[in-house]
Design an enzyme around this catalytic site. Structure first.
Site, PDB file in Angstrom:
ATOM      1  N   GLY A 141      -7.854   9.247   3.728  1.00 20.60           N
ATOM      2  CA  GLY A 141      -9.249   8.854   3.791  1.00 20.60           C
ATOM      3  C   GLY A 141      -9.541   7.735   4.766  1.00 20.60           C
ATOM      4  O   GLY A 141      -8.786   7.462   5.702  1.00 20.60           O
ATOM      5  N   CYS A 142     -10.668   7.052   4.528  1.00 23.62           N
ATOM      6  CA  CYS A 142     -11.200   6.078   5.483  1.00 23.62           C
ATOM      7  C   CYS A 142     -10.295   4.872   5.691  1.00 23.62           C
ATOM      8  O   CYS A 142     -10.380   4.209   6.724  1.00 23.62           O
ATOM      9  CB  CYS A 142     -12.579   5.615   5.035  1.00 23.62           C
ATOM     10  SG  CYS A 142     -13.832   6.915   4.998  1.00 23.62           S
ATOM     11  N   ASN A 143      -9.461   4.544   4.719  1.00 23.42           N
ATOM     12  CA  ASN A 143      -8.573   3.392   4.875  1.00 23.42           C
ATOM     13  C   ASN A 143      -7.345   3.692   5.718  1.00 23.42           C
ATOM     14  O   ASN A 143      -6.603   2.788   6.110  1.00 23.42           O
ATOM     15  CB  ASN A 143      -8.100   2.875   3.514  1.00 23.42           C
ATOM     16  CG  ASN A 143      -7.441   3.955   2.670  1.00 23.42           C
ATOM     17  OD1 ASN A 143      -8.143   4.642   1.932  1.00 23.42           O
ATOM     18  ND2 ASN A 143      -6.129   4.104   2.749  1.00 23.42           N
ATOM     19  N   ALA A 144      -7.091   4.970   6.028  1.00 24.90           N
ATOM     20  CA  ALA A 144      -5.794   5.408   6.551  1.00 24.90           C
ATOM     21  C   ALA A 144      -5.443   4.855   7.923  1.00 24.90           C
ATOM     22  O   ALA A 144      -4.276   4.814   8.294  1.00 24.90           O
ATOM     23  CB  ALA A 144      -5.741   6.934   6.589  1.00 24.90           C
ATOM     24  N   MET A 352     -11.509   0.572   4.043  1.00 21.91           N
ATOM     25  CA  MET A 352     -11.648   0.889   2.627  1.00 21.91           C
ATOM     26  C   MET A 352     -11.690   2.395   2.456  1.00 21.91           C
ATOM     27  O   MET A 352     -12.232   3.104   3.304  1.00 21.91           O
ATOM     28  CB  MET A 352     -12.936   0.281   2.063  1.00 21.91           C
ATOM     29  CG  MET A 352     -13.073  -1.221   2.279  1.00 21.91           C
ATOM     30  SD  MET A 352     -13.654  -1.663   3.949  1.00 21.91           S
ATOM     31  CE  MET A 352     -15.404  -1.326   3.780  1.00 21.91           C
TER      32      MET A 352
END
Length: 365
Positions: A141-144, A352
């Site tokens: 996801g977006c934190n990756a 995040m």
């Protein structure tokens, strides 16, 4: 917190790319014939003006045709390769490097599943050496982006002087479901397509007691360390799972996400800084994921930041939407091009995403 041992990995270049077609929020509402005032309000009050997307062709009545899961996976692959290649080429051009110089490639994506993954496909597409080390970070996801950067800087620190690349490839339009519900409309109002590549090379770490050398001319910051936090009580707050009704994957965002992230941002950042002997007042630059208007506001309030501190985060959200794992690199590129950074400045990067997870990294120019 992870600290590079023996050498400091430095960010040397950043390149970004988006699909050619872009749409205002008003245009998207028109394209999909959205008349529900609640959904229109979600789109028009998102702090997003325009996004780059790869939409399906329209049918005879002018409405974009419904895509099967197979169509979406093919779009993820074809559009992803195009923007991923462009981002890498831009990154290497700014560095004055050739594809043959790349010794390690890490690819990040959450908008589809490929086997072999983007790392193998891009090695072939760009003509990278077949001996190039590679890694695919999928589904985080977006934190990756920061999870992947930790792997890339770790590899670079173990191989000083060799060029490592990280590229985020997110075709968020390959993860859309259009059913007129508020759940899918929140997602559809937020995400955009984009790719971002970052080049890393490790340098010898200064000897004890020696002053840090300023950055190479035009080079970016050294990465000093990382701090992570997974909020397991909110593990289902952001998820990408199978929708039986639509027979495809669908993304879900809990309305409480901004408050969950905001409530844990301070502890995570302070832990990152404590281990380096720094305070928030020592941080000159903030590079934060463009997760959405409410998420950015929650992080800003909890960290005591000004709108100026998050100007690039807000700018990326306005012009591109949420680009998932690569959004923070669009902000880093803008900061770099702004020319306000000085040698010795410290910065914090924050992403995040699902888990719910907060990832941070400490930078020094």
């Amino acid at each position: 917190m992870t600290r590079n041992a023996g050498s400091l990995a430095r960010i040397m270049s950043v390149g970004t790319a988006v699909p050619p077609a872009s749409y205002t929020q008003e245009e998207l509402l028109s394209v999909f014939g959205v008349t529900d005032p609640r959904i229109r309000s979600v789109f028009l009050n998102s702090a997003i003006e325009r996004r780059h997307l790869t939409l399906p062709p329209c049918d005879a009545d002018g409405i974009p045709r419904t895509e099967t899961q197979g169509d979406l996976l093919r779009k993820h692959s074809s559009s992803g390769l195009l923007i991923g290649r462009e981002a890498i080429e831009t990154c290497l051009k700014r560095l004055g490097a050739d594809p043959s110089d790349v010794a390690f490639l890490c690819c990040v994506s959450s908008t589809g599943l490929l086997t072999p993954g983007f790392s193998a496909l891009l090695i072939k597409e760009l003509g990278l050496r077949p001996t190039c080390g590679r890694l695919d970070v999928v589904g985080m996801g977006c934190n990756a982006g920061l999870n992947a950067l930790a792997a890339v800087t770790g590899w670079a620190s173990a191989h000083p002087g060799r060029l490592a690349l990280m590229v985020s490839v997110e075709v968020c339009s390959a993860a859309y479901v259009f059913d007129g519900t508020m759940r899918t409309s929140v997602v559809n109002s937020l995400f955009g397509d984009g790719a971002a590549a970052l080049a890393v090379v490790a340098e010898p770490e200064p000897e004890a007691g020696a002053d840090a050398e300023p950055s190479h001319s035009g080079a970016g910051p050294s990465v000093l360390g990382y701090a992570s936090r997974i909020i397991t009580d909110a593990i289902d707050a952001m998820r990408y799972d199978w929708d039986e009704d639509h027979e495809r994957f669908s993304f879900f965002l809990d309305p409480e996400v901004p408050y969950v992230v905001g409530a844990h941002a301070e502890e995570t950042v302070d832990r990152l800084l404590d281990e380096a002997g720094l305070h928030r007042s020592d941080i000159s630059h903030w590079v934060i994921h463009s997760g959405g208007k409410k998420v950015i506001d929650a992080v800003r309030v909890n960290l005591g930041l000004t709108r100026h501190d998050v100007r690039h985060t807000l700018s990326v959200l306005r012009d591109y939407g949420n680009l998932s794992s690569g959004a923070f690199l669009f902000s880093l590129r803008q900061l770099w091009e702004e020319g306000t950074v000085r040698p010795g400045d410290h910065g914090v990067m924050m992403t995040m995403g699902p888990g719910s997870t907060i990832e941070t990294a400490l930078l020094r120019w």
